[in-house]
Design a protein around this motif. Structure first.
Motif, PDB file in Angstrom:
ATOM      1  N   ASP A 204      -8.637   6.379  11.654  1.00  0.00           N
ATOM      2  CA  ASP A 204      -8.372   4.952  11.510  1.00  0.00           C
ATOM      3  C   ASP A 204      -7.731   4.710  10.141  1.00  0.00           C
ATOM      4  N   GLN A 206      -6.723   2.001   8.632  1.00  0.00           N
ATOM      5  CA  GLN A 206      -7.308   0.901   7.858  1.00  0.00           C
ATOM      6  C   GLN A 206      -8.587   1.344   7.162  1.00  0.00           C
ATOM      7  N   ALA A 207      -9.401   2.115   7.878  1.00  0.00           N
ATOM      8  CA  ALA A 207     -10.650   2.606   7.290  1.00  0.00           C
ATOM      9  C   ALA A 207     -10.361   3.575   6.153  1.00  0.00           C
ATOM     10  N   ALA A 210      -9.168   1.669   3.097  1.00  0.00           N
ATOM     11  CA  ALA A 210     -10.277   0.923   2.495  1.00  0.00           C
ATOM     12  C   ALA A 210     -11.072   1.782   1.523  1.00  0.00           C
ATOM     13  N   GLU A 211     -11.020   3.105   1.681  1.00  0.00           N
ATOM     14  CA  GLU A 211     -11.729   4.026   0.789  1.00  0.00           C
ATOM     15  C   GLU A 211     -10.944   4.342  -0.477  1.00  0.00           C
TER      16      GLU A 211
END
Length: 253
Positions: A204, A206-207, A210-211
């Motif tokens: 993913d 987006q995931a 985000a990190e």
């Protein structure tokens, strides 16, 4: 200073050079005036990538399956047919395998270890004569090993053999660096975070982003610029080191 970061005229071999980080590295070196050999086992992908990069500079393809000792020797022989010196070896070819801990198979362990670690060692070993011919006190030859940020932190992906192999690459980098210093060959590693590749494609995005404190995936300029530094005389006083190229992931943990 104008020549400090130059790789123009250098001969470079990049394994796994037909896609992902390997293709990014190849494009960076080709655009910078190096003669670049890229190897991969999938003929179609390899030829397509080489044809694209050949429009930008000097790029040549060598078919190779590095998962076996015979495949490693075949690549060494192929390189030797084209050149008797090698300025830069980038050990990038790799594989991953994900499975729950209780179900992780021996086949997934052996496949990843053989390609990510065993072939890296023996390819470097067998290409030492070419690297030694290129190396000079005023311009070191360079081995650059591609590790992973997951060699330095926990992976949530259950990629046990991948993380272990990439951590071993870092240890091997230090060992080789100390042993080859007298030959004027520097050995360093890059531990990339998230870059667009076949390995990250199923994840993913987006995931992942985000990190990353930097707020984006890695780009061609990021990986190619770091490798060009490690290949140029600008880094001749640095050996045995691993550069984390992760947009700040490790710094935020």
């Amino acid at each position: 200073m104008k020549s400090l970061f130059s790789v123009a005229g250098k001969t470079v071999l990049i394994t796994g050079g037909s896609r992902g980080i390997g293709a990014m590295l190849a494009e960076g070196f080709v655009r910078s005036g190096a003669t670049v050999f890229i190897s991969a086992r999938k003929v179609g992908e390899l030829e397509d990538c080489c044809a694209r990069l050949a429009k930008l500079g000097d790029c040549r393809s060598l078919i190779a399956d590095l998962s076996t000792t015979a495949g490693v020797q075949a690549l060494v022989d192929a390189v030797a047919q084209h050149t008797d010196t090698l300025d830069v070896l980038i050990n990038n070819a790799g594989a991953s395998w994900g499975a729950p801990l209780d179900q992780f198979p021996e086949s997934g362990w052996d496949k990843v270890m053989n390609l990510n670690l065993k072939s890296l060692f023996f390819l470097s070993q067998q290409l030492l004569p070419l690297l030694r011919r290129a190396a000079r006190p005023e311009a070191y030859a360079s081995i650059i090993n591609i590790s992973s940020v997951y060699a330095l932190m926990h992976s949530p992906l259950n990629t046990y053999s991948y993380s272990a192999s990439k951590a071993a690459v870092i240890a091997l980098t230090r060992q080789l660096a100390a042993d080859l210093q007298a030959d004027h060959i520097k050995v360093n590693a890059i531990a990339p975070g998230y870059f667009p590749s076949a390995m990250t494609a199923p994840l993913d995005e987006q995931a992942m982003v985000a990190e990353i404190p930097a707020g984006r995936m890695g780009r061609l300029e990021d990986i190619a610029g770091t490798a060009i530094y490690l290949a140029s005389t600008a880094s001749d006083y640095m050996t045995g080191r691993t550069l984390a190229l992760d947009g700040g992931i490790l710094a935020s943990r």
